[in-house]
Design an enzyme around this catalytic site. Structure first.
Site, mmCIF file in Angstrom:
data_model
loop_
_atom_site.group_PDB
_atom_site.id
_atom_site.type_symbol
_atom_site.label_atom_id
_atom_site.label_comp_id
_atom_site.label_asym_id
_atom_site.label_seq_id
_atom_site.Cartn_x
_atom_site.Cartn_y
_atom_site.Cartn_z
ATOM 1 N N ASN A 1 0.822 -1.040 0.167
ATOM 2 C CA ASN A 1 0.072 0.137 -0.163
ATOM 3 C C ASN A 1 1.015 1.419 -0.048
ATOM 4 O O ASN A 1 1.605 1.689 0.994
ATOM 5 C CB ASN A 1 -0.934 -0.006 1.264
ATOM 6 N N GLU B 1 -5.480 -5.078 10.488
ATOM 7 C CA GLU B 1 -4.516 -4.245 10.928
ATOM 8 C C GLU B 1 -4.932 -3.601 12.212
ATOM 9 O O GLU B 1 -5.721 -2.452 12.263
ATOM 10 C CB GLU B 1 -4.516 -3.074 9.637
ATOM 11 N N LYS C 1 0.008 4.367 -0.205
ATOM 12 C CA LYS C 1 -0.536 5.192 0.594
ATOM 13 C C LYS C 1 -0.433 6.525 -0.378
ATOM 14 O O LYS C 1 -0.162 6.495 -1.599
ATOM 15 C CB LYS C 1 0.018 5.509 1.773
ATOM 16 N N SER D 1 3.152 -2.544 10.031
ATOM 17 C CA SER D 1 4.657 -2.316 10.179
ATOM 18 C C SER D 1 5.412 -3.621 9.995
ATOM 19 O O SER D 1 6.440 -4.092 10.492
ATOM 20 C CB SER D 1 5.204 -1.956 11.806
ATOM 21 N N GLY E 1 2.471 2.109 10.740
ATOM 22 C CA GLY E 1 3.329 3.014 10.629
ATOM 23 C C GLY E 1 4.004 3.680 12.115
ATOM 24 O O GLY E 1 4.750 4.677 11.931
ATOM 25 N N GLU F 1 -7.065 4.524 8.005
ATOM 26 C CA GLU F 1 -6.987 5.896 7.785
ATOM 27 C C GLU F 1 -8.177 6.408 7.073
ATOM 28 O O GLU F 1 -8.363 7.594 7.191
ATOM 29 C CB GLU F 1 -5.756 6.398 6.971
ATOM 30 N N HIS G 1 -9.799 1.085 4.977
ATOM 31 C CA HIS G 1 -8.481 1.021 5.449
ATOM 32 C C HIS G 1 -8.588 1.978 6.825
ATOM 33 O O HIS G 1 -9.384 3.012 6.819
ATOM 34 C CB HIS G 1 -7.560 1.735 4.745
#
Length: 264
Positions: free
Chosen positions: A27, A187, A29, A229, A193, A118, A116
């Site tokens: 991904n 996730e 991003k 991560s 991250g 985010e 996701h």
């Protein structure tokens, strides 16, 4: 052959079959440029040709929509597939700024991320909308990768399974036939991250719960990826878990050699 030898052979066969089924998905991003992408894509092609990764692991990248044409052209002669990071729940119309599944299909996308963390946190996307997006993708023949996961506060409160069950419920309600055409990515929000990663045992516990829910809904063979991560140094221990079928990779997917070594 002794019973011990037979058991060892069966274990090795099972491990080999799992390796062949591994899906390692990058991904990007909101990263990239035409020049940076060109180098990354060239390095991915070179790395595959040089055997950096296991040939039996499957690699994919989900990239910003403006770069889909570039990525499709660069990867069309490789075994790496590509997709987008989001999709509209609508097929067409007055939805300024949205990108439909039909548009993604025009660029030969195999995959699209939906839900996701985010998108959920920054754009207030709820569970029902995530399911609608997954359905829209399926209608156009694009495989949705449904992302689920808990925050650190939810984990500390012992609500992990409750949170993920709630996130999955509208997707499961689409029915077994639809579910079988999806991928699920777990996730933990606290590990995205941050450099923190769930231990293999923590990840497996959640993956097992997801697998149980999918099996009860008639879709036991759906791939369940781990994201948070992931890098080459921890991938093998994660993939050794019985219910982890691959990875959704963030920052490490921007480095060709590191990304490919995750599937090595």
């Amino acid at each position: 052959m002794s019973q011990t030898d037979s058991s060892t052979t069966k274990s090795q066969d099972a491990a080999s079959q799992k390796l062949k089924a591994l899906l390692v998905m990058g991904n990007w991003k909101m990263n990239g440029s035409l020049a940076a992408n060109a180098k990354l894509l060239a390095d991915l092609r070179t790395g595959l040709a040089e055997g950096v990764a296991e040939a039996s692991a499957h690699f994919a990248v989900c990239v910003p929509a403006p770069y889909l044409a570039q990525v499709a052209e660069a990867l069309k002669a490789t075994e790496i597939t590509w997709g987008a990071q989001d999709v509209s729940a609508r097929d067409a119309g007055a939805y300024t700024g949205e990108v439909s599944a039909a548009m993604l299909k025009d660029f030969a996308c195999t995959w699209v991320l939906v839900g996701h963390s985010e998108r959920r946190s920054m754009h207030a996307e709820g569970d029902e909308l995530v399911a609608e997006k997954a359905k829209a993708a399926l209608i156009r023949g694009v495989t949705p990768v449904v992302c689920v996961g808990e925050s650190l506060a939810e984990r500390d409160a012992g609500q992990v399974h409750e949170v993920i069950a709630k996130q999955l419920a509208p997707v499961i309600a689409l029915g077994a036939e639809s579910l079988r055409q999806m991928v699920v990515a777990y996730e933990p929000v606290w590990a995205i991250g941050t450099g923190r990663t769930a231990t293999p045992e923590q990840a497996q516990e959640v993956h097992a719960g997801i697998r149980q829910a999918l099996s009860a809904a008639g879709a036991p063979d759906v791939k369940v990826l781990y994201g948070g991560s992931v890098k080459s140094s921890n991938a093998a221990s994660l993939f050794a878990m019985p219910d982890i079928d691959g990875a959704l990779v963030g920052g490490a997917s921007l480095m060709a050699d590191e990304f490919l070594r995750i599937g090595a």
